[in-house]
Design a protein around this motif. Sequence first.
Motif, mmCIF file in Angstrom:
data_model
loop_
_atom_site.group_PDB
_atom_site.id
_atom_site.type_symbol
_atom_site.label_atom_id
_atom_site.label_comp_id
_atom_site.label_asym_id
_atom_site.label_seq_id
_atom_site.Cartn_x
_atom_site.Cartn_y
_atom_site.Cartn_z
ATOM 1 N N MET A 114 0.835 -1.179 0.000
ATOM 2 C CA MET A 114 0.000 0.000 0.000
ATOM 3 C C MET A 114 0.884 1.249 0.000
ATOM 4 O O MET A 114 1.898 1.290 0.680
ATOM 5 C CB MET A 114 -0.892 -0.003 1.242
ATOM 6 N N VAL A 115 0.491 2.224 -0.778
ATOM 7 C CA VAL A 115 1.216 3.489 -0.868
ATOM 8 C C VAL A 115 0.285 4.600 -0.397
ATOM 9 O O VAL A 115 -0.879 4.651 -0.788
ATOM 10 C CB VAL A 115 1.683 3.757 -2.316
ATOM 11 N N ARG A 116 0.811 5.476 0.468
ATOM 12 C CA ARG A 116 0.054 6.632 0.960
ATOM 13 C C ARG A 116 0.836 7.892 0.654
ATOM 14 O O ARG A 116 2.012 7.982 0.997
ATOM 15 C CB ARG A 116 -0.195 6.537 2.463
ATOM 16 N N VAL A 117 0.173 8.844 0.003
ATOM 17 C CA VAL A 117 0.784 10.135 -0.286
ATOM 18 C C VAL A 117 -0.197 11.245 0.043
ATOM 19 O O VAL A 117 -1.404 11.044 0.057
ATOM 20 C CB VAL A 117 1.221 10.261 -1.768
ATOM 21 N N CYS A 118 0.335 12.427 0.302
ATOM 22 C CA CYS A 118 -0.474 13.612 0.554
ATOM 23 C C CYS A 118 -0.693 14.335 -0.780
ATOM 24 O O CYS A 118 0.283 14.571 -1.503
ATOM 25 C CB CYS A 118 0.239 14.533 1.536
ATOM 26 N N PRO A 119 -1.935 14.705 -1.088
ATOM 27 C CA PRO A 119 -2.174 15.412 -2.348
ATOM 28 C C PRO A 119 -1.582 16.820 -2.362
ATOM 29 O O PRO A 119 -1.400 17.399 -3.426
ATOM 30 C CB PRO A 119 -3.701 15.460 -2.446
ATOM 31 N N ASN A 120 -1.233 17.351 -1.197
ATOM 32 C CA ASN A 120 -0.730 18.722 -1.111
ATOM 33 C C ASN A 120 0.781 18.835 -0.996
ATOM 34 O O ASN A 120 1.375 19.766 -1.517
ATOM 35 C CB ASN A 120 -1.375 19.439 0.078
ATOM 36 N N CYS A 121 1.432 17.928 -0.295
ATOM 37 C CA CYS A 121 2.855 18.150 -0.030
ATOM 38 C C CYS A 121 3.792 17.034 -0.497
ATOM 39 O O CYS A 121 4.999 17.209 -0.452
ATOM 40 C CB CYS A 121 3.077 18.404 1.461
ATOM 41 N N SER A 122 3.281 15.914 -0.959
ATOM 42 C CA SER A 122 4.175 14.821 -1.373
ATOM 43 C C SER A 122 4.872 15.095 -2.701
ATOM 44 O O SER A 122 5.829 14.414 -3.052
ATOM 45 C CB SER A 122 3.401 13.504 -1.472
ATOM 46 N N ASN A 123 4.378 16.088 -3.452
ATOM 47 C CA ASN A 123 4.981 16.517 -4.717
ATOM 48 C C ASN A 123 4.925 15.469 -5.823
ATOM 49 O O ASN A 123 5.662 15.569 -6.793
ATOM 50 C CB ASN A 123 6.435 16.966 -4.527
ATOM 51 N N VAL A 124 4.083 14.458 -5.687
ATOM 52 C CA VAL A 124 3.968 13.449 -6.737
ATOM 53 C C VAL A 124 2.666 13.645 -7.507
ATOM 54 O O VAL A 124 1.677 14.128 -6.963
ATOM 55 C CB VAL A 124 4.042 12.003 -6.186
ATOM 56 N N ASN A 125 2.677 13.262 -8.775
ATOM 57 C CA ASN A 125 1.487 13.307 -9.609
ATOM 58 C C ASN A 125 0.616 12.126 -9.206
ATOM 59 O O ASN A 125 0.917 10.981 -9.532
ATOM 60 C CB ASN A 125 1.882 13.237 -11.079
ATOM 61 N N VAL A 126 -0.456 12.410 -8.490
ATOM 62 C CA VAL A 126 -1.317 11.360 -7.951
ATOM 63 C C VAL A 126 -1.952 10.539 -9.069
ATOM 64 O O VAL A 126 -2.073 9.318 -8.962
ATOM 65 C CB VAL A 126 -2.394 11.972 -7.021
ATOM 66 N N ASN A 127 -2.331 11.173 -10.171
ATOM 67 C CA ASN A 127 -2.942 10.448 -11.284
ATOM 68 C C ASN A 127 -1.970 9.449 -11.903
ATOM 69 O O ASN A 127 -2.351 8.320 -12.221
ATOM 70 C CB ASN A 127 -3.458 11.425 -12.348
ATOM 71 N N GLU A 128 -0.721 9.846 -12.089
ATOM 72 C CA GLU A 128 0.290 8.935 -12.633
ATOM 73 C C GLU A 128 0.587 7.790 -11.663
ATOM 74 O O GLU A 128 0.774 6.648 -12.063
ATOM 75 C CB GLU A 128 1.570 9.689 -12.977
ATOM 76 N N LEU A 129 0.611 8.101 -10.381
ATOM 77 C CA LEU A 129 0.865 7.088 -9.369
ATOM 78 C C LEU A 129 -0.271 6.068 -9.346
ATOM 79 O O LEU A 129 -0.029 4.864 -9.243
ATOM 80 C CB LEU A 129 1.045 7.742 -8.005
ATOM 81 N N GLU A 130 -1.508 6.523 -9.470
ATOM 82 C CA GLU A 130 -2.664 5.615 -9.500
ATOM 83 C C GLU A 130 -2.577 4.673 -10.701
ATOM 84 O O GLU A 130 -2.909 3.492 -10.596
ATOM 85 C CB GLU A 130 -3.968 6.406 -9.536
ATOM 86 N N LYS A 131 -2.111 5.178 -11.847
ATOM 87 C CA LYS A 131 -1.934 4.323 -13.034
ATOM 88 C C LYS A 131 -0.881 3.250 -12.777
ATOM 89 O O LYS A 131 -0.986 2.134 -13.274
ATOM 90 C CB LYS A 131 -1.518 5.163 -14.244
#
Length: 64
Positions: free
Chosen positions: A1-18
């Motif tokens: 499982m991966v957990r990231v913050c949409p505000n401060c993790s600096n990763v593209n959440v859409n790309e990570l979900e793919k």
Amino acid sequence: MVRVCPNCSNVNVNELEKLIPGNLEVECIGECGQHEGKFFGYINDELIIKDTEQEFFESVKSKD
């Protein structure tokens, strides 16, 4: 499982979900303001901090 913050993790959440469909939680992870300019999140409950988004994505792929 991966957990990231949409505000401060600096990763593209859409790309990570793919990359890991159904294995991603997007929520506050309690690290705001602590790793400025870095790309980070929890992978299997371990905080991973990288210099680039690509390095973070590689860590996700290798641990998932």
